[in-house]
Design an enzyme around this catalytic site. Structure first.
Site, PDB file in Angstrom:
ATOM      1  N   ARG A  35       0.822  -1.214   0.000  1.00 29.01           N
ATOM      2  CA  ARG A  35       0.000   0.000   0.000  1.00 29.01           C
ATOM      3  C   ARG A  35       0.859   1.268   0.000  1.00 29.01           C
ATOM      4  NH1 ARG A  35      -5.235  -1.137   3.952  1.00 29.01           N
ATOM      5  NH2 ARG A  35      -6.528  -2.046   2.320  1.00 29.01           N
ATOM      6  N   LYS A 198     -18.972 -17.991   1.795  1.00 24.81           N
ATOM      7  CA  LYS A 198     -20.433 -17.990   1.906  1.00 24.81           C
ATOM      8  C   LYS A 198     -21.150 -17.220   0.807  1.00 24.81           C
ATOM      9  CE  LYS A 198     -20.709 -18.432   6.889  1.00 24.81           C
ATOM     10  NZ  LYS A 198     -21.075 -17.747   8.120  1.00 24.81           N
ATOM     11  N   GLY A 354     -10.250  -9.218   0.150  1.00 23.57           N
ATOM     12  CA  GLY A 354      -9.214  -9.564   1.123  1.00 23.57           C
ATOM     13  C   GLY A 354      -8.530 -10.897   0.888  1.00 23.57           C
ATOM     14  N   GLY A 377     -12.603  -4.202   1.657  1.00 23.68           N
ATOM     15  CA  GLY A 377     -14.010  -3.784   1.738  1.00 23.68           C
ATOM     16  C   GLY A 377     -14.386  -2.800   0.641  1.00 23.68           C
TER      17      GLY A 377
END
Ligand SMILES: Nc1ncnc2c1ncn2[C@@H]1O[C@H](COP(=O)(O)OP(=O)(O)OP(=O)(O)O)[C@@H](O)[C@H]1O
Ligand SMILES: O=C(O)[C@H](O)COP(=O)(O)O
Length: 396
Positions: A35, A198, A354, A377
């Site tokens: 980053r 999920k 992520g 996110g």
């Protein structure tokens, strides 16, 4: 789009929101400089123009408390090394000390402010706090894609105090373009590979993406909800029974929209959620009780390969198996290899989210795909079709 190149920073102080929320080890050393490296071009442009850079970021979630473990002082050396300029540090991000340090800053110099989240006002999007921040620069540059989904003081609110002097940094502009390529302007056929644990955490992404893609690969733990919904036996595999109806609805919508959906046909099943479990290859809809699917099987990978190699634009979000365990990493590594091959053949490939980014780094695919997003996110919310507040604030 208001971009960095629209401005000349000579004799100007750029107040740059970066996302230096980087991992530290127990000795407070930065373990992944990605980053920081990603923000370097923006900082260098400001300095080369003859200006100075005031960098602000959060680190972790100190929740308004001055937790010394989360001081940005820990990353000062890493930032200096990456950008090749000795970075100054000030122990607060607003107030007298910060204002003095900024006033003393000369052209060509870089100042790093202390953790924004030492002040609860940052996350609360407090106006007075944002106004205090705005005193620290002449031009506001947002280069923090990873935090662009947060409507915080430094990412969003501060922009309104820079009516005609605000822009995206190079990194944020690049991230926006990469997402645009997948969602709007990419060469067809466009493929999304959605994996992960999920269905429930990916529903909005799937629904939004059905309007954008020609092919959709569904892999990982999500597979079993789709298979069971269609009457298959999934044994002890991860499955969200309450999402089966939704899975059927998604398949129906995909058909109506002409999207080809590719679901695993065989899997590596294990008799325990463990790296040393017994394993066997079984059809995805005939997994015996006591066994769970933890990775994609060989026929599945052949199908995935065909789809990936015939795609021109590829988005990958979420691993297709429990890649953290060596015994179940083959599917995810193979998908990475197929994307590498497709990219070499001229496809545009974007990896975001992520765990998929973690997998890409773990297996060394970072430089083999076209673009690895710096956002977790923020990337997921973009794929859901949301307008990120940090981006909207610059465009306002
Ligand atoms: N068959 C499976 N059974 C159980 N877990 C699985 C299976 N396949 C993949 N997973 C797990 O899914 C997890 C990743 O899911 P997640 O939805 O968080 O992915 P991501 O979208 O890349 O990350 P994030 O949502 O954090 O951005 C991994 O830890 C992986 O082990
Ligand atoms: O690492 C991230 O995803 C960003 O820095 C945002 O951090 P947050 O989830 O604590 O807001």
């Amino acid at each position: 789009m208001k971009v960095l190149d629209d401005y000349n920073f000579e004799n100007k102080k750029a107040l740059i929101r970066v996302d230096f929320n980087v991992p530290l080890n127990e000795n407070f050393e930065v373990t992944d400089i990605n980053r920081i490296a990603a923000a370097k071009p923006t900082i260098i442009k400001v300095l080369e123009d003859g200006g100075s850079a005031v960098l602000m970021s959060h680190l972790g979630r100190p929740k308004g408390v001055r937790n010394p473990d989360l001081s940005l002082k820990h990353i000062c050396d890493a930032v200096s090394n990456v950008i090749g300029v000795a970075v100054k540090f000030v122990d607060d991000c607003v107030g007298e000390n910060a204002e003095k340090a900024v006033a003393a800053l000369q052209n060509g110099e870089v100042l790093l402010l202390e953790n924004l989240r030492y002040h609860a006002e940052e996350e609360n999007g407090d106006e007075a706090f944002a106004e205090q921040l705005s005193k620290l620069g002449d031009i506001y540059v947002n280069d923090a894609f990873g935090t662009a989904h947060r409507a915080h003081a430094s990412t969003t609110i501060v922009a309104k105090y820079f009516t005609d002097a605000k822009c995206f940094g190079y990194l944020l502009a690049k991230e926006i373009q990469a997402i645009e390529k997948v969602m709007r302007t990419g060469e067809k056929p466009v493929l999304a590979i959605l994996g992960g644990a999920k269905v429930s955490s990916k529903i909005t992404i799937i629904e939004n993406i059905l309007d954008k893609v020609d092919d959709l690969i569904i892999g990982g733990g999500m597979t079993y909800t789709f298979v069971k919904a269609q009457g298959g036996q999934v044994g002890d595999s991860i499955c969200e029974d309450d999402k089966m109806e939704l899975a059927m609805e998604i398949l129906k919508q995909a058909k109506e929209k002409g999207v080809r959906v590719h679901i695993p046909v065989d899997v590596v099943a294990a008799d325990d959620f463990s790296n040393t479990a017994n394993t066997k290859i079984v059809d995805v809809d005939k997994i015996p009780d006591g066994w769970q699917g933890l990775d994609a099987g060989p026929k599945t990978l052949q199908n995935f390969k065909n789809v990936i190699l015939s795609s021109k634009t590829i988005l990958w979000n979420g691993p297709v198996g429990v890649f953290e365990m060596e015994s179940f990493a083959n599917g995810t590594v193979s998908v990475g290899n197929f994307i590498d091959q497709a990219t070499q053949n001229g496809a545009f490939s974007l990896v975001g989210g992520g765990d998929s980014v973690a997998a890409v780094k773990q297996f060394g695919f970072e430089n083999k795909v076209s673009y690895v997003s710096t956002g977790g996110g923020a990337m997921l919310e973009s794929l859901e079709g949301k307008t990120l507040p940090g981006i909207a604030a610059i465009l306002a």
